[in-house]
Design an enzyme around this catalytic site. Structure first.
Site, PDB file in Angstrom:
ATOM      1  N   CYS A   1      20.135  20.087  12.668  1.00 36.51           N
ATOM      2  CA  CYS A   1      20.438  19.528  11.344  1.00 36.51           C
ATOM      3  C   CYS A   1      21.073  18.161  11.564  1.00 36.51           C
ATOM      4  O   CYS A   1      20.987  17.611  12.674  1.00 36.51           O
ATOM      5  CB  CYS A   1      21.343  20.465  10.528  1.00 36.51           C
TER       6      CYS A   1
ATOM      7  N   ASN B   1      25.296  19.046  12.814  1.00 31.96           N
ATOM      8  CA  ASN B   1      25.482  20.155  13.765  1.00 31.96           C
ATOM      9  C   ASN B   1      26.838  20.831  13.589  1.00 31.96           C
ATOM     10  O   ASN B   1      27.443  21.314  14.549  1.00 31.96           O
ATOM     11  CB  ASN B   1      25.285  19.701  15.229  1.00 31.96           C
TER      12      ASN B   1
ATOM     13  N   CYS C   1      27.269  22.557  10.207  1.00 33.54           N
ATOM     14  CA  CYS C   1      27.067  23.509   9.100  1.00 33.54           C
ATOM     15  C   CYS C   1      25.795  24.341   9.320  1.00 33.54           C
ATOM     16  O   CYS C   1      25.856  25.498   9.740  1.00 33.54           O
ATOM     17  CB  CYS C   1      27.005  22.791   7.753  1.00 33.54           C
ATOM     18  N   ARG C   2      24.628  23.739   9.036  1.00 33.86           N
ATOM     19  CA  ARG C   2      23.405  24.546   8.993  1.00 33.86           C
ATOM     20  C   ARG C   2      22.926  25.024  10.358  1.00 33.86           C
ATOM     21  O   ARG C   2      22.636  26.206  10.554  1.00 33.86           O
ATOM     22  CB  ARG C   2      22.286  23.748   8.298  1.00 33.86           C
ATOM     23  N   SER C   3      22.794  24.099  11.317  1.00 37.22           N
ATOM     24  CA  SER C   3      22.176  24.526  12.589  1.00 37.22           C
ATOM     25  C   SER C   3      23.069  25.461  13.424  1.00 37.22           C
ATOM     26  O   SER C   3      22.541  26.398  14.034  1.00 37.22           O
ATOM     27  CB  SER C   3      21.678  23.329  13.405  1.00 37.22           C
TER      28      SER C   3
ATOM     29  N   ASP D   1      21.700  20.617   2.552  1.00 36.62           N
ATOM     30  CA  ASP D   1      22.952  20.262   3.225  1.00 36.62           C
ATOM     31  C   ASP D   1      24.136  20.723   2.366  1.00 36.62           C
ATOM     32  O   ASP D   1      24.275  20.278   1.227  1.00 36.62           O
ATOM     33  CB  ASP D   1      22.961  18.733   3.386  1.00 36.62           C
TER      34      ASP D   1
HETATM   35  P1  4NP Z   1      24.977  19.779   8.621  1.00 41.33           P
HETATM   36  O1  4NP Z   1      25.936  19.212   7.463  1.00 41.33           O
HETATM   37  O2  4NP Z   1      23.922  18.725   8.855  1.00 41.33           O
HETATM   38  O3  4NP Z   1      24.422  21.042   8.029  1.00 41.33           O
HETATM   39  O4  4NP Z   1      25.876  20.016   9.823  1.00 41.33           O
HETATM   40  C1  4NP Z   1      26.577  17.965   7.575  1.00 41.33           C
HETATM   41  C2  4NP Z   1      27.770  17.871   8.250  1.00 41.33           C
HETATM   42  C3  4NP Z   1      28.415  16.649   8.342  1.00 41.33           C
HETATM   43  C4  4NP Z   1      27.847  15.527   7.764  1.00 41.33           C
HETATM   44  C5  4NP Z   1      26.641  15.635   7.099  1.00 41.33           C
HETATM   45  C6  4NP Z   1      25.996  16.847   7.017  1.00 41.33           C
HETATM   46  N1  4NP Z   1      28.530  14.276   7.824  1.00 41.33           N
HETATM   47  O5  4NP Z   1      28.033  13.298   7.236  1.00 41.33           O
HETATM   48  O6  4NP Z   1      29.580  14.178   8.460  1.00 41.33           O
END
Ligand code: 4NP
Length: 155
Positions: A10, A13, A15-17, A128
């Protein structure tokens, strides 16, 4: 080399992945198949390298009996050698992975998580949850529970 090797990807890295990684590890362990699988996760971005998953994601996962202990890392070119399947959560992840893929064979390893959603799913990507509330995290876990089980059964 293990029989199956999967990298979930994702943006952050955190939240989702890492949630997909934790869910997949649990499914594999419930089937006593740990020896056959390599499972990892990584981000296309580099904002949170070395961090544990987002506190909210760890909280919602824990409510489902899942402890997420992955440490954030960025996708590398060698991941395209080390993994058979590289699974992105949304279209931006897929586009970024395609830009990174060193060969067309490597590009062929890239898939969307939504390919494994059940037909009844109301989404065609894993949204997201970073700027969302509790329901965003629950939605992600519901989508990933469904997709990971279908992915496991497809291999
Ligand atoms: P992820 O979510 O891609 O599911 O881990 C996010 C976590 C952090 C950020 C964006 C998306 N960020 O911009 O810091």
């Amino acid at each position: 080399m293990k029989k199956h090797s999967i990298l979930f990807v994702c943006l952050g890295n955190i939240c989702r992945s890492p949630a997909a990684e934790g869910i997949m590890r649990r499914i594999v362990s419930e089937h006593g198949a740990e020896d056959e699988w390599t499972i990892d996760s990584a981000g296309t971005g580099r904002y949170h390298i070395g961090d544990l998953p987002d506190r909210r994601m760890r909280l919602h996962a824990r409510k489902r009996g899942l402890e997420l202990t992955h440490r954030c890392r960025q996708v590398t070119e060698s991941d395209f050698d080390d993994f058979d399947l590289i699974i992105g959560m949304d279209s931006a992840n897929i586009a970024d992975l395609r830009d990174m893929a060193p060969t067309s064979e490597a590009e062929g390893k890239i898939h969307a998580m939504s390919e494994y959603f059940s037909p009844s799913a109301r989404y065609d990507y894993v949204p997201d949850p970073y700027y969302e509330g509790a329901e965003g995290f629950e939605l992600v876990l519901d989508l990933l529970d469904d997709a990971c089980l279908n992915l496991y059964n497809s291999l």
